[in-house]
Design an enzyme around this catalytic site. Structure first.
Site, PDB file in Angstrom:
ATOM      1  N   ASP A 130      10.930  47.444 -75.721  1.00 48.70           N
ATOM      2  CA  ASP A 130      11.702  47.212 -77.191  1.00 48.70           C
ATOM      3  C   ASP A 130      12.240  45.399 -77.014  1.00 48.70           C
ATOM      4  O   ASP A 130      12.114  44.999 -76.275  1.00 48.70           O
ATOM      5  CB  ASP A 130      12.910  47.669 -77.438  1.00 48.70           C
ATOM      6  CG  ASP A 130      13.123  48.050 -75.968  1.00 48.70           C
ATOM      7  OD1 ASP A 130      13.139  47.140 -75.068  1.00 48.70           O
ATOM      8  OD2 ASP A 130      14.309  49.458 -75.114  1.00 48.70           O
ATOM      9  N   ASN A 132      22.446  58.695 -71.563  1.00 44.14           N
ATOM     10  CA  ASN A 132      22.851  59.137 -72.157  1.00 44.14           C
ATOM     11  C   ASN A 132      20.977  60.298 -72.953  1.00 44.14           C
ATOM     12  O   ASN A 132      20.335  60.622 -73.562  1.00 44.14           O
ATOM     13  CB  ASN A 132      22.693  58.504 -73.694  1.00 44.14           C
ATOM     14  CG  ASN A 132      22.087  57.835 -74.363  1.00 44.14           C
ATOM     15  OD1 ASN A 132      21.326  56.898 -74.076  1.00 44.14           O
ATOM     16  ND2 ASN A 132      22.159  56.973 -74.796  1.00 44.14           N
ATOM     17  N   HIS A 137      17.903  58.028 -72.961  1.00 40.66           N
ATOM     18  CA  HIS A 137      17.163  57.300 -73.773  1.00 40.66           C
ATOM     19  C   HIS A 137      15.870  56.742 -73.580  1.00 40.66           C
ATOM     20  O   HIS A 137      16.463  56.404 -72.320  1.00 40.66           O
ATOM     21  CB  HIS A 137      17.686  56.759 -75.428  1.00 40.66           C
ATOM     22  CG  HIS A 137      18.158  54.795 -74.249  1.00 40.66           C
ATOM     23  ND1 HIS A 137      19.457  54.745 -74.476  1.00 40.66           N
ATOM     24  CD2 HIS A 137      17.787  54.705 -73.615  1.00 40.66           C
ATOM     25  CE1 HIS A 137      19.636  53.489 -73.758  1.00 40.66           C
ATOM     26  NE2 HIS A 137      18.633  53.369 -72.725  1.00 40.66           N
ATOM     27  N   GLU A 191      17.615  56.702 -79.631  1.00 36.54           N
ATOM     28  CA  GLU A 191      19.041  57.620 -79.143  1.00 36.54           C
ATOM     29  C   GLU A 191      18.503  58.489 -79.278  1.00 36.54           C
ATOM     30  O   GLU A 191      18.204  59.240 -79.918  1.00 36.54           O
ATOM     31  CB  GLU A 191      19.702  56.854 -79.655  1.00 36.54           C
ATOM     32  CG  GLU A 191      19.756  55.076 -79.499  1.00 36.54           C
ATOM     33  CD  GLU A 191      20.533  54.419 -77.935  1.00 36.54           C
ATOM     34  OE1 GLU A 191      20.545  55.170 -76.868  1.00 36.54           O
ATOM     35  OE2 GLU A 191      21.352  53.436 -77.969  1.00 36.54           O
TER      36      GLU A 191
HETATM   37  C1  F6R Z   1      14.559  48.588 -71.476  1.00 31.77           C
HETATM   38  C2  F6R Z   1      14.983  50.228 -72.124  1.00 31.77           C
HETATM   39  C3  F6R Z   1      15.906  50.866 -72.036  1.00 31.77           C
HETATM   40  C4  F6R Z   1      16.200  51.144 -70.421  1.00 31.77           C
HETATM   41  C5  F6R Z   1      17.126  51.925 -70.228  1.00 31.77           C
HETATM   42  C6  F6R Z   1      18.081  51.942 -68.685  1.00 31.77           C
HETATM   43  O1  F6R Z   1      13.719  48.093 -71.624  1.00 31.77           O
HETATM   44  O2  F6R Z   1      14.143  50.399 -73.219  1.00 31.77           O
HETATM   45  O3  F6R Z   1      15.130  52.415 -72.490  1.00 31.77           O
HETATM   46  O4  F6R Z   1      15.429  51.490 -69.462  1.00 31.77           O
HETATM   47  O5  F6R Z   1      18.206  52.090 -70.518  1.00 31.77           O
HETATM   48  O6  F6R Z   1      18.438  50.376 -68.590  1.00 31.77           O
HETATM   49  P1  F6R Z   1      18.660  50.313 -67.103  1.00 31.77           P
HETATM   50  O7  F6R Z   1      17.811  50.367 -65.933  1.00 31.77           O
HETATM   51  O8  F6R Z   1      19.565  49.358 -67.661  1.00 31.77           O
HETATM   52  O9  F6R Z   1      19.848  51.420 -66.431  1.00 31.77           O
END
Ligand code: F6R
Length: 530
Positions: A67, A136, A138, A143
């Site tokens: 992403d 959450n 995702h 989301e």
């Molecule tokens: C990042 C992504 C998100 C993160 C998630 C966890 O490329 O796709 O899904 O993996 O938000 O973020 P962290 O690792 O910062 O807790």
């Protein structure tokens, strides 16, 4: 889904990096999907380290990132382009022309998404996709919602994600509100998926992932439908906290337990005249506080006494036919289970103490009486409810009267109370002995050992007799249970060396005998593990 729980973030990152290395070794032109965020930083450090040591060659791989914020300049130090460059691409040898990322600068985001899907397809699909997980639930930026988009798309970030990601920005208002992300189907078309989670903030998302349902409200739960997913977590993201209560005559010990460790312990003194209701109230208040702070969802209670269909009746009679588990479960809204305290202690020792690794074990607690905890195939054996009352095995026909109404019970000869009684009697019968001298201002469980240390023959004689009784009872139990290990617990077990060797020598069967290790904590731990 395969689950690997690691003791630390470093171990977790190492494990995932090793799996990536294996993938590259197996297929040097693998297509690998990478993620951003805090979670994979450790993996990227490890991959860079492997590359520096010539243990990894990434020159043949093609990469796709999950992403990118939208809109954002690819040069911005907040962009995922920048993140990947800093954390991985500039540190290993992936060919520049094989790096694929969604562009936050694209004029037409929908066209950009279509282009990306096509590129993935042309590359032959993703062999291994690395995922983090939002608190959450995702994955990518898919989301929680009523429905999810299948393919790569432009999405609006949830307020929770904006909040979570604000740590990378000067303030929350600067976090982009939208992103381009692979969709659930894009992720699902990957041949293999590794999802990583560390830290307490991911606990709920991981619980959802291992729950029985699949819901778009926690997108990661969809992964249950994929045929090759490995979840790598650290203890904090995975483990559940449970509460163990060890009820004693003078105090009640309550502990929050995580990964076989007591992370917080509280003690409630049982004051004279305290009623059953007052004690339950005090226990419930402590548990409510721990439940809230640790999100604990299970409580186990070790009770000295009888547990049957009428409820709990503790030996100190603080509880009389009390449906303790039902009352506390109703008050706290969590499952509560009560079990005999000796069984809890045995379970605690088996899980985290001297009994580690023994699936079939007997724990004998020597105190005022003799308590027994039986573990068979790693689980407490409680028969119809009260198995383990080993102190009341008859070993002397028509012997000394016991509080239970019978005569000749083992605990009348081999408990610490019995040892004290034998010491007192010998001191009285041999007034000139060292034992009598040692005993002049009172006898306790240590008196006999002190006199023996001073070379007293009378004490030695009493000890031999006592050990004989102890060994006799254990022989009977070994014949019935055939355990792999016997643990001796209770205050007397502190005389470890003086007891264990002679006891093993006097027993007619060979079973390893050891002293318990966890002392007062075994009961809390075992109760928490119920
Ligand atoms: C990042 C992504 C998100 C993160 C998630 C966890 O490329 O796709 O899904 O993996 O938000 O973020 P962290 O690792 O910062 O807790």
């Amino acid at each position: 889904m395969k689950l690997i729980v690691c003791e630390s973030y470093e171990k977790m990152s190492e494990k995932a990096a090793e799996m990536i290395r294996e993938q590259v070794l197996k297929k040097p032109d693998s297509v690998i999907g990478f993620a951003t965020g805090s979670t994979p930083v450790g993996i990227y450090n490890r991959l860079a380290d492997m590359y520096d040591k010539s243990e990894l060659d990434m020159s043949g791989i093609t990469s796709f990132n999950l992403d990118e914020y939208y809109p954002i300049s690819n040069d911005s130090d907040k962009s995922y382009h920048y993140f990947m460059e800093q954390n991985l691409f500039s540190r290993v040898n992936i060919s520049r022309d094989k790096i694929n990322m969604l562009s936050g600068e694209a004029e037409d985001p929908l066209e950009e998404c279509r282009r990306y899907e096509k590129r993935i397809e042309e590359a032959g699909g993703i062999d291994l996709q690395i995922l983090g997980i939002g608190r959450n639930g995702h994955i990518g930026f898919n989301e929680p919602d009523k429905d999810l988009e299948a393919n790569t798309h432009l999405t609006e970030l949830s307020s929770d994600t904006i909040e979570a990601n604000s740590r990378f920005f000067e303030n929350k208002s600067l976090v982009p509100t939208h992103a381009l992300t692979m969709g659930i189907s894009t992720i699902f078309r990957s041949k293999k998926i590794i999802l990583l989670a560390n830290g307490r903030s991911k606990l709920n998302a991981i619980r959802e992932l291992f729950s029985d349902h699949i819901t778009t409200e926690s997108p990661a739960t969809m992964l249950k439908l994929h045929h090759d997913v490995t979840i790598i977590c650290d203890y904090e993201a995975y483990s559940e906290t449970s509460i163990g209560i060890d009820i004693g005559g003078m105090s009640v010990k309550i502990g929050a337990v995580e990964n076989f460790k007591i992370i917080e312990k509280r003690i409630i003194d049982v004051v004279p005249g305290m009623t059953e209701k007052e004690l339950i109230g005090a226990m419930t208040a402590v548990c409510a506080d721990m439940k809230e702070r640790y999100k604990a969802n299970k409580i186990g209670i070790g009770v000295p006494g009888i547990i049957d269909e009428n409820g709990v009746t503790s030996a100190n009679l603080l509880f009389k036919q009390c449906k303790l588990d039902e009352i506390m479960s109703k008050a706290l809204g969590v499952s509560v289970k009560a079990e005999n305290d000796a069984n809890c202690a045995a379970l605690g020792e088996q899980a985290a103490g001297a009994g580690k690794g023994a699936a079939n074990m007997l724990m004998v607690t020597l105190g005022t009486g003799i308590g027994g905890g039986i573990i068979i195939n790693g689980r407490i054996y409680s028969g119809k409810g009260n198995a383990g009352e080993i102190g009341h095995i008859g070993i002397v026909p028509e012997g000394k009267p016991c509080g239970c109404g019978k005569r000749g019970c083992w605990e009348r000869y081999a408990s610490v109370s019995a040892l004290i009684e034998m010491t007192e009697q010998a001191a009285e019968e041999c007034p000139d002995s060292i034992l009598a001298e040692t005993a002049w201002n009172g006898v306790n469980g240590k008196t006999l050992f002190k006199a023996m240390d001073m070379g007293c023959d009378t004490a030695k004689h009493v000890f031999d007799e006592y050990i004989g009784y102890l060994a006799y009872g254990l022989d009977i139990l070994v014949s019935v249970l055939d355990p792999e290990l016997i643990l001796i617990a209770g205050g007397i077990s502190r005389e470890n060396e003086k007891i264990i060797k002679p006891l093993s020598e006097r027993m007619s069967v060979t079973v390893p005998v050891k002293t318990a290790e966890l002392r007062g904590d075994a009961g809390i731990l075992g109760a928490a593990l119920l």
